[in-house]
Design an enzyme around this catalytic site. Structure first.
Site, PDB file in Angstrom:
ATOM      1  CE1 TYR A   1      -3.045  -3.238   1.086  1.00  0.00           C
ATOM      2  CE2 TYR A   1      -4.144  -1.582  -0.278  1.00  0.00           C
ATOM      3  CZ  TYR A   1      -4.083  -2.864   0.239  1.00  0.00           C
ATOM      4  OH  TYR A   1      -5.039  -3.782  -0.097  1.00  0.00           O
TER       5      TYR A   1
ATOM      6  CG  HIS B   1     -14.015  -1.890  -2.292  1.00  0.00           C
ATOM      7  ND1 HIS B   1     -13.922  -2.393  -3.569  1.00  0.00           N
ATOM      8  CD2 HIS B   1     -15.085  -2.507  -1.733  1.00  0.00           C
ATOM      9  CE1 HIS B   1     -14.879  -3.281  -3.758  1.00  0.00           C
ATOM     10  NE2 HIS B   1     -15.602  -3.365  -2.658  1.00  0.00           N
TER      11      HIS B   1
ATOM     12  N   GLY C   1     -16.008   1.052 -16.069  1.00  0.00           N
ATOM     13  CA  GLY C   1     -14.660   0.522 -15.844  1.00  0.00           C
ATOM     14  C   GLY C   1     -14.550  -0.475 -14.727  1.00  0.00           C
TER      15      GLY C   1
HETATM   16  C1  BV8 Z   1     -17.952  -8.977   1.283  1.00  0.00           C
HETATM   17  C2  BV8 Z   1      -9.588  -2.843  -1.874  1.00  0.00           C
HETATM   18  C3  BV8 Z   1     -19.548  -9.658   2.875  1.00  0.00           C
HETATM   19  C4  BV8 Z   1      -8.233  -3.410  -1.763  1.00  0.00           C
HETATM   20  C5  BV8 Z   1     -10.910  -4.507  -2.997  1.00  0.00           C
HETATM   21  C6  BV8 Z   1     -17.204 -16.478  -4.040  1.00  0.00           C
HETATM   22  C7  BV8 Z   1     -18.079 -16.044  -5.013  1.00  0.00           C
HETATM   23  C8  BV8 Z   1     -18.544 -14.729  -5.039  1.00  0.00           C
HETATM   24  C9  BV8 Z   1     -18.128 -13.817  -4.068  1.00  0.00           C
HETATM   25  C10 BV8 Z   1     -17.249 -14.242  -3.112  1.00  0.00           C
HETATM   26  C11 BV8 Z   1     -16.785 -15.566  -3.085  1.00  0.00           C
HETATM   27  N1  BV8 Z   1     -15.942 -15.675  -2.043  1.00  0.00           N
HETATM   28  C12 BV8 Z   1     -15.861 -14.485  -1.403  1.00  0.00           C
HETATM   29  C13 BV8 Z   1     -16.667 -13.606  -2.026  1.00  0.00           C
HETATM   30  C14 BV8 Z   1     -16.882 -12.184  -1.653  1.00  0.00           C
HETATM   31  C15 BV8 Z   1     -15.731 -11.335  -2.152  1.00  0.00           C
HETATM   32  C16 BV8 Z   1     -15.613 -11.428  -3.657  1.00  0.00           C
HETATM   33  O1  BV8 Z   1     -16.387 -10.845  -4.382  1.00  0.00           O
HETATM   34  N2  BV8 Z   1     -14.597 -12.169  -4.124  1.00  0.00           N
HETATM   35  C17 BV8 Z   1     -14.443 -12.329  -5.567  1.00  0.00           C
HETATM   36  C18 BV8 Z   1     -12.978 -12.054  -5.942  1.00  0.00           C
HETATM   37  C19 BV8 Z   1     -14.831 -13.761  -5.928  1.00  0.00           C
HETATM   38  N3  BV8 Z   1     -16.048  -9.969  -1.768  1.00  0.00           N
HETATM   39  C20 BV8 Z   1     -15.707  -9.511  -0.551  1.00  0.00           C
HETATM   40  O2  BV8 Z   1     -15.037 -10.143   0.240  1.00  0.00           O
HETATM   41  C21 BV8 Z   1     -16.252  -8.146  -0.181  1.00  0.00           C
HETATM   42  N4  BV8 Z   1     -16.883  -8.218   1.099  1.00  0.00           N
HETATM   43  O3  BV8 Z   1     -18.459  -9.671   0.438  1.00  0.00           O
HETATM   44  O4  BV8 Z   1     -18.417  -8.872   2.582  1.00  0.00           O
HETATM   45  C22 BV8 Z   1     -20.811  -8.913   2.701  1.00  0.00           C
HETATM   46  C23 BV8 Z   1     -20.917  -7.841   1.854  1.00  0.00           C
HETATM   47  C24 BV8 Z   1     -22.133  -7.183   1.710  1.00  0.00           C
HETATM   48  C25 BV8 Z   1     -23.205  -7.591   2.386  1.00  0.00           C
HETATM   49  C26 BV8 Z   1     -23.072  -8.663   3.237  1.00  0.00           C
HETATM   50  C27 BV8 Z   1     -21.889  -9.332   3.400  1.00  0.00           C
HETATM   51  C28 BV8 Z   1     -15.150  -7.111  -0.073  1.00  0.00           C
HETATM   52  C29 BV8 Z   1     -14.476  -6.930  -1.406  1.00  0.00           C
HETATM   53  C30 BV8 Z   1     -13.499  -5.748  -1.355  1.00  0.00           C
HETATM   54  C31 BV8 Z   1     -12.113  -6.209  -1.749  1.00  0.00           C
HETATM   55  N5  BV8 Z   1     -11.242  -5.049  -1.858  1.00  0.00           N
HETATM   56  N6  BV8 Z   1     -10.185  -3.387  -3.062  1.00  0.00           N
HETATM   57  C32 BV8 Z   1      -7.286  -2.719  -2.712  1.00  0.00           C
HETATM   58  O5  BV8 Z   1      -7.732  -1.872  -3.517  1.00  0.00           O
HETATM   59  O6  BV8 Z   1      -6.119  -3.049  -2.638  1.00  0.00           O
HETATM   60  S1  BV8 Z   1     -11.458  -5.192  -4.434  1.00  0.00           S
HETATM   61  C33 BV8 Z   1     -10.570  -4.572  -5.776  1.00  0.00           C
HETATM   62  O7  BV8 Z   1     -10.913  -5.343  -6.952  1.00  0.00           O
HETATM   63  C34 BV8 Z   1     -10.975  -3.196  -6.147  1.00  0.00           C
HETATM   64  O8  BV8 Z   1     -11.329  -2.373  -5.094  1.00  0.00           O
HETATM   65  C35 BV8 Z   1     -12.137  -3.415  -7.065  1.00  0.00           C
HETATM   66  O9  BV8 Z   1     -13.321  -3.258  -6.365  1.00  0.00           O
HETATM   67  C36 BV8 Z   1     -12.120  -4.834  -7.355  1.00  0.00           C
HETATM   68  C37 BV8 Z   1     -12.582  -5.122  -8.732  1.00  0.00           C
HETATM   69  O10 BV8 Z   1     -11.754  -4.562  -9.608  1.00  0.00           O
HETATM   70  P1  BV8 Z   1     -12.294  -3.614 -10.789  1.00  0.00           P
HETATM   71  O11 BV8 Z   1     -12.402  -2.250 -10.232  1.00  0.00           O
HETATM   72  O12 BV8 Z   1     -13.502  -4.143 -11.444  1.00  0.00           O
HETATM   73  O13 BV8 Z   1     -11.033  -3.707 -11.693  1.00  0.00           O
HETATM   74  P2  BV8 Z   1     -10.647  -4.887 -12.680  1.00  0.00           P
HETATM   75  O14 BV8 Z   1      -9.199  -4.786 -12.955  1.00  0.00           O
HETATM   76  O15 BV8 Z   1     -11.221  -6.184 -12.182  1.00  0.00           O
HETATM   77  O16 BV8 Z   1     -11.461  -4.483 -13.976  1.00  0.00           O
HETATM   78  C38 BV8 Z   1     -11.147  -3.279 -14.639  1.00  0.00           C
HETATM   79  C39 BV8 Z   1     -12.222  -3.090 -15.678  1.00  0.00           C
HETATM   80  O17 BV8 Z   1     -11.989  -1.845 -16.329  1.00  0.00           O
HETATM   81  C40 BV8 Z   1     -12.209  -4.164 -16.756  1.00  0.00           C
HETATM   82  O18 BV8 Z   1     -13.540  -4.580 -17.008  1.00  0.00           O
HETATM   83  C41 BV8 Z   1     -11.616  -3.452 -17.978  1.00  0.00           C
HETATM   84  O19 BV8 Z   1     -12.197  -3.912 -19.187  1.00  0.00           O
HETATM   85  C42 BV8 Z   1     -12.036  -2.011 -17.705  1.00  0.00           C
HETATM   86  N7  BV8 Z   1     -11.124  -1.010 -18.272  1.00  0.00           N
HETATM   87  C43 BV8 Z   1      -9.770  -1.035 -18.283  1.00  0.00           C
HETATM   88  N8  BV8 Z   1      -9.313   0.102 -18.868  1.00  0.00           N
HETATM   89  C44 BV8 Z   1     -10.394   0.853 -19.193  1.00  0.00           C
HETATM   90  C45 BV8 Z   1     -11.559   0.147 -18.817  1.00  0.00           C
HETATM   91  N9  BV8 Z   1     -12.801   0.628 -19.021  1.00  0.00           N
HETATM   92  C46 BV8 Z   1     -12.905   1.838 -19.628  1.00  0.00           C
HETATM   93  N10 BV8 Z   1     -11.842   2.570 -20.018  1.00  0.00           N
HETATM   94  C47 BV8 Z   1     -10.578   2.106 -19.819  1.00  0.00           C
HETATM   95  N11 BV8 Z   1      -9.536   2.848 -20.228  1.00  0.00           N
END
Ligand code: BV8
Length: 239
Positions: A57, A112, A179
């Protein structure tokens, strides 16, 4: 279809900051390319090797604060729209950078957490931070070292202000995702909540993410976001 929306929720992900020079999470050279998410974005990883997490970080905070990193046309277009729209507007970001606020966005939730904040494990107090910090840094509340963590929501932790976000989603008539790959829950489910409320759902991304939005607009955010929101402003003022 909503001709004159009265309440809009926008969700942004790493893609909106990509053209500002901040790597996305899942691109090949992405942030996690050199780290396993379990090691740097979970409480267990932090307990196992706090110095690795502090360093991960600290590096991202230093990059964010370099002069080369600044808001891009997509951030600015969202801030302009918020101030000229006249209806209810909430910007929810998954990003921990401060580019939305630097572009002028105000009604903003960092679900987040934020790179430029840290919190005390004992008091839960949150402090602004722009320097590196680690295990030896004293917190101002306990006046001892070893209690500070990044104010960032890790996997398995509850995102911030979920009640406020859900209320806005249940009340909106337009939801725009910009995004984000839609990989991370609960953010990835927001568009379904909006759809159930018959809101118009729009995705602005380089590519379709597979979710069933009403509208998919493909292209870089610095082109698609100004185009979309400026044309929405024009259609609203024409009505
Ligand atoms: C929770 C902070 C309970 C850290 C982050 C199994 C199945 C499903 C879900 C789960 C599972 N097991 C566990 C879970 C839950 C889990 C989860 O979802 N896991 C996933 C990986 C399977 N989630 C959690 O644990 C969350 N908490 O569920 O608590 C709860 C919640 C609610 C109610 C009740 C109970 C907490 C998740 C938070 C994690 N922390 N960030 C840090 O930043 O270091 S997540 C991190 O990745 C980011 O913050 C961001 O949110 C996340 C996703 O990334 P994106 O932003 O989408 O970025 P990515 O690279 O993936 O995509 C970029 C996109 O941009 C692409 O589509 C690309 O095409 C596009 N792009 C690129 N360039 C451009 C563009 N678009 C336009 N123009 C461009 N130029």
């Amino acid at each position: 279809m909503v001709s004159r929306p009265r309440s809009i929720v926008v969700l942004t992900g790493a893609g909106i900051s990509a053209e500002s020079g901040i790597e996305t999470f899942r691109a090949a050279e992405g942030l996690w390319a050199n780290h396993h998410v379990d090691d740097v974005a979970t409480l267990e990883g932090f307990a196992r090797n706090p110095q690795l997490v502090y360093t991960f970080y600290n590096q991202r905070r230093r990059q964010l604060l370099t002069p080369e990193i600044s808001p891009n046309a997509a951030h600015s277009a969202l801030a302009k729209f918020e101030h000229e729209f006249g209806g209810e507007f909430l910007l929810v970001t998954q990003n921990v950078d401060n580019l939305h606020e630097r572009a002028g966005s105000e009604n903003l939730i960092h679900m987040h957490g934020e790179l430029l904040k840290m919190s005390c494990l004992n008091s839960k107090l949150i402090f602004d931070v722009s320097e590196d910090f680690d295990y030896d840094t004293q917190c101002r509340c306990c006046r001892s070292a070893g209690n500070l963590r990044p104010h960032v929501v890790w996997f398995g932790e509850m995102p911030l202000q979920m009640n406020r976000i859900n209320r806005a989603l249940e009340n909106c008539d337009m939801f725009v995702a910009i995004g984000t790959s839609g990989n991370v829950y609960p953010a990835s489910g927001f568009y379904q909540t909006a759809k159930i409320r018959k809101a118009r759902t729009v995705e602005l991304n380089l590519e379709r993410t597979g979710s069933s939005f009403d509208q998919h607009i493909c292209g870089p955010a610095t082109v698609s976001v100004p185009q979309f929101f400026n044309s929405l402003l024009r259609s609203i003022s024409a009505n």
